[in-house]
Design an enzyme around this catalytic site. Sequence first.
Site, mmCIF file in Angstrom:
data_model
loop_
_atom_site.group_PDB
_atom_site.id
_atom_site.type_symbol
_atom_site.label_atom_id
_atom_site.label_comp_id
_atom_site.label_asym_id
_atom_site.label_seq_id
_atom_site.Cartn_x
_atom_site.Cartn_y
_atom_site.Cartn_z
ATOM 1 C CB CYS A 164 -5.076 -0.631 4.856
ATOM 2 S SG CYS A 164 -4.033 1.091 5.481
ATOM 3 C CB ILE A 218 -3.795 5.796 3.001
ATOM 4 C CG1 ILE A 218 -4.209 6.041 1.650
ATOM 5 C CG2 ILE A 218 -4.323 7.113 3.925
ATOM 6 C CD1 ILE A 218 -5.516 6.356 1.216
ATOM 7 C CG HIS A 278 -6.165 1.765 0.934
ATOM 8 N ND1 HIS A 278 -7.484 1.819 1.653
ATOM 9 C CD2 HIS A 278 -5.112 2.153 1.813
ATOM 10 C CE1 HIS A 278 -7.189 2.315 2.918
ATOM 11 N NE2 HIS A 278 -5.777 2.349 2.933
ATOM 12 C CD GLU A 290 -9.834 -0.052 -0.573
ATOM 13 O OE1 GLU A 290 -9.596 0.719 0.387
ATOM 14 O OE2 GLU A 290 -9.004 -1.223 -0.769
#
Length: 213
Positions: free
Chosen positions: A90, A143, A188, A190
């Site tokens: 990102c 995001i 993302h 993670e």
Amino acid sequence: LATVPTNNEKSICVGVLALQGAFLEHIHLLQRIPQVSRAVPVRNIEQLNSVDALIIPGGESTAIALVAERSGLIEPLREFVRSKPTWGTCAGMILLANKANKTKKGGQSLIGGLDITINSFESAIQIKQITTSSNDLFPAVFIRAPIISSINSPDVEVLARLQCNSEEIDVSAIVAVKQGHLLATAFHPELTNDDRLHGFFVNVAIDFLNEKK
């Protein structure tokens, strides 16, 4: 298409740039990868010089760049990216791009390295290198995500495109790429419990570092 590296003859230390953003989540997933000897936060030049590979996490790309500049890390990061495996997620992908459109007023510093141009939602995507079928998808969390608007070199390999119906997002938008020892994703990983992309990056890093010997 890239193949999943299989050289697991050594372990490596992976750093996660910890100036801002979701760095702890990356560390937690890296700790599950057998080939990772240590997963450590990186906040200064000494810590950067101690790792074999680096993840630049999601967060706010302008803030990460500003803190890196104030910490004297921008040039060391650029040097690191030229010679060692690095993965940007990102905001990290924005920083790794050689060109970024529609950045904030006044622009921002980029680390560069990837020959791409980049311009909040969640979608499952297929990554042929780690997913086994069209029904085995990776849960990609986006995001305020950047999208890769152009590939500027034949050396850049597209790993994944967006797979959803959206009025705002091109369903063929590129969301994951690899260029040699560099990896970038617009989402993302993670923020999921799926560590397959982290494992893929670690194996890419190991193969690259072994080839340099």
